[in-house]
Write a protein that holds these residues in place. Structure first.
Motif, PDB file in Angstrom:
ATOM      1  N   PHE A   1       6.025  -0.951  -5.593  1.00 32.00           N
ATOM      2  CA  PHE A   1       6.774  -1.954  -6.356  1.00 32.00           C
ATOM      3  C   PHE A   1       8.096  -2.180  -6.206  1.00 32.00           C
ATOM      4  CE2 PHE A   1       2.785  -1.091  -9.159  1.00 32.00           C
ATOM      5  CZ  PHE A   1       1.933  -2.225  -8.889  1.00 32.00           C
ATOM      6  N   ARG A   2       8.715  -1.025  -5.559  1.00 32.06           N
ATOM      7  CA  ARG A   2      10.122  -1.388  -5.151  1.00 32.06           C
ATOM      8  C   ARG A   2      10.101  -2.090  -4.044  1.00 32.06           C
ATOM      9  NH1 ARG A   2      12.871   1.175  -0.734  1.00 32.06           N
ATOM     10  NH2 ARG A   2      14.951   1.122  -1.007  1.00 32.06           N
ATOM     11  N   SER A   3       9.028  -2.257  -2.943  1.00 32.42           N
ATOM     12  CA  SER A   3       8.879  -3.198  -2.233  1.00 32.42           C
ATOM     13  C   SER A   3       8.790  -4.681  -2.464  1.00 32.42           C
ATOM     14  CB  SER A   3       7.607  -2.651  -1.121  1.00 32.42           C
ATOM     15  OG  SER A   3       7.476  -3.563  -0.089  1.00 32.42           O
ATOM     16  N   LEU A   4       7.987  -4.737  -3.528  1.00 31.38           N
ATOM     17  CA  LEU A   4       7.611  -5.923  -4.252  1.00 31.38           C
ATOM     18  C   LEU A   4       8.907  -6.554  -4.717  1.00 31.38           C
ATOM     19  CD1 LEU A   4       5.744  -8.049  -5.087  1.00 31.38           C
ATOM     20  CD2 LEU A   4       5.410  -6.875  -7.218  1.00 31.38           C
TER      21      LEU A   4
ATOM     22  N   TRP B   1       3.291 -15.491  -6.694  1.00 33.17           N
ATOM     23  CA  TRP B   1       2.953 -15.876  -5.239  1.00 33.17           C
ATOM     24  C   TRP B   1       2.778 -14.631  -4.260  1.00 33.17           C
ATOM     25  CZ3 TRP B   1       6.425 -14.323  -1.413  1.00 33.17           C
ATOM     26  CH2 TRP B   1       5.896 -15.136  -0.148  1.00 33.17           C
ATOM     27  N   ALA B   2       3.797 -13.557  -4.773  1.00 31.09           N
ATOM     28  CA  ALA B   2       3.675 -12.228  -3.942  1.00 31.09           C
ATOM     29  C   ALA B   2       2.493 -11.666  -3.962  1.00 31.09           C
ATOM     30  CB  ALA B   2       5.074 -11.738  -4.346  1.00 31.09           C
ATOM     31  N   ILE B   3       1.982 -11.569  -5.252  1.00 27.56           N
ATOM     32  CA  ILE B   3       0.644 -10.893  -5.675  1.00 27.56           C
ATOM     33  C   ILE B   3      -0.641 -11.569  -5.371  1.00 27.56           C
ATOM     34  CG2 ILE B   3       1.838  -9.320  -7.157  1.00 27.56           C
ATOM     35  CD1 ILE B   3       0.576 -10.613  -9.461  1.00 27.56           C
ATOM     36  N   THR B   4      -0.641 -12.802  -4.839  1.00 20.22           N
ATOM     37  CA  THR B   4      -1.875 -13.660  -4.775  1.00 20.22           C
ATOM     38  C   THR B   4      -2.129 -14.012  -3.349  1.00 20.22           C
ATOM     39  OG1 THR B   4      -0.830 -15.665  -5.642  1.00 20.22           O
ATOM     40  CG2 THR B   4      -2.035 -14.085  -7.204  1.00 20.22           C
ATOM     41  N   THR B   5      -1.048 -14.480  -2.543  1.00 19.40           N
ATOM     42  CA  THR B   5      -1.091 -14.935  -1.297  1.00 19.40           C
ATOM     43  C   THR B   5      -1.211 -13.883  -0.202  1.00 19.40           C
ATOM     44  OG1 THR B   5       1.256 -15.143  -0.857  1.00 19.40           O
ATOM     45  CG2 THR B   5      -0.143 -17.189  -2.209  1.00 19.40           C
TER      46      THR B   5
END
Length: 306
Positions: free
Chosen positions: A286-289, A183-187
């Motif tokens: 990526f830390r943020s992700l 969800w986090a890398i597509t929306t």
């Protein structure tokens, strides 16, 4: 001390009949890879790649009131005890609140001292709170789609077959299920929460994603591949000159504690100052992700390096 079974609940503006119908439609909210019937005494099989397989029997079905599943067989790839879940019960209690309906979900036998507990409770939370709730309210859940006949390794090899040059590579553990990371890398909402708030994105093959970084610079990415909960690939179409034509690949691998993210940024012409700076910035993003997925709050641009 008593070991508590995992439970979660939702309250929806829907009739008990709508909730019951959605629960029985396991392919609509859990997985399209389920095979078998979903009536009383039916047995169906479920699998997610080669990570998790189980066989489940419907042992109680009370229309608009209750559904109970009994796990007959189970196999986890990521636990020492491959058969955790065996002889456990997945219970859906439907409670009419008059105008609204409460769904209480309990996985009886899924307790905190089990190896799979962290990832399983997070996955169940996603499928009940997000996927099943959306199925009830909109008619469209977030079930795991039918798996491609090609393996992820074959898919990635095809995507990168024409790529040459240098690569940036990152690997990190995110303590949430693969569904949340996907969800986090597509929306648009997810990407804005960890990369840049100035995001325009739609999770569709061939769509162009736009990411703004300040008033004078933006990147555009074409979506090359979307394999829900497993792999996402983009190609850079606009941005810094060294970025154009490079391929960005996100691979999601279920882990006992959540999700392992493998990230490739391939096709760089050479090691350069921009390459080095980009590699460092990706680590910060990526830390943020990771923080977004685990805590609900990321550090997108321009906060990512503070």
């Amino acid at each position: 001390m008593e070991k508590k079974d995992f439970t979660t609940d939702i309250i929806v503006e829907a009739k008990p009949q709508q909730v019951f119908d959605a629960i029985i439609n396991v392919r609509g909210w859990w997985s399209e890879n389920i095979e078998g019937g979903t009536a009383l005494h039916d047995v169906f099989s479920y699998h997610y790649q080669d990570i998790h397989e189980c066989k489940v029997k419907l042992v109680e079905v009370q229309s608009n009131v209750k559904v109970v599943l009994r796990v007959l067989e189970n196999d986890f790839k990521f636990t020492t005890d491959k058969q955790e879940w065996v002889e456990s019960y997945v219970i859906f209690d439907i409670i009419d609140l008059g105008g609204k309906t409460q769904l209480k979900f309990t996985h009886q036998g899924l307790v905190p001292d089990m190896e799979c507990y962290d990832v399983c409770q997070a996955a169940w939370t996603y499928y009940i709170q997000e996927s099943l709730q959306q199925l009830i309210l909109t008619g469209q859940g977030l079930a795991t789609p039918k798996e491609n006949i090609l393996s992820l390794a074959e898919i990635r090899e095809q995507l990168l077959a024409k790529q040459k040059g240098k690569s940036i590579y990152h690997r990190l553990l995110i303590k949430t299920p693969v569904e949340k990371v996907y969800w986090a890398i597509t929306t648009q909402e997810g990407l804005a929460g960890w990369w840049t708030p100035d995001t325009i994105a739609a999770p569709e093959i061939g769509s162009i994603l736009r990411f703004g970084f300040g008033p004078d610079y933006f990147k555009k990415m074409e979506v090359l591949a979307l394999y829900p909960y497993a792999l996402v690939a983009w190609q850079c179409k606009e941005g810094f000159e060294e970025w154009i034509g490079t391929t960005l690949t996100f691979e999601l691998i279920p882990h006992q504690k959540g999700c392992t993210l493998l990230f490739h940024h391939d096709g760089w012409a050479k090691y350069s100052e921009e390459f080095a700076s980009c590699s460092y910035d990706w680590a910060l993003f990526f830390r943020s992700l990771k923080f977004l997925c685990e805590t609900g709050k990321g550090f997108p641009y321009p906060e990512f390096n503070k």
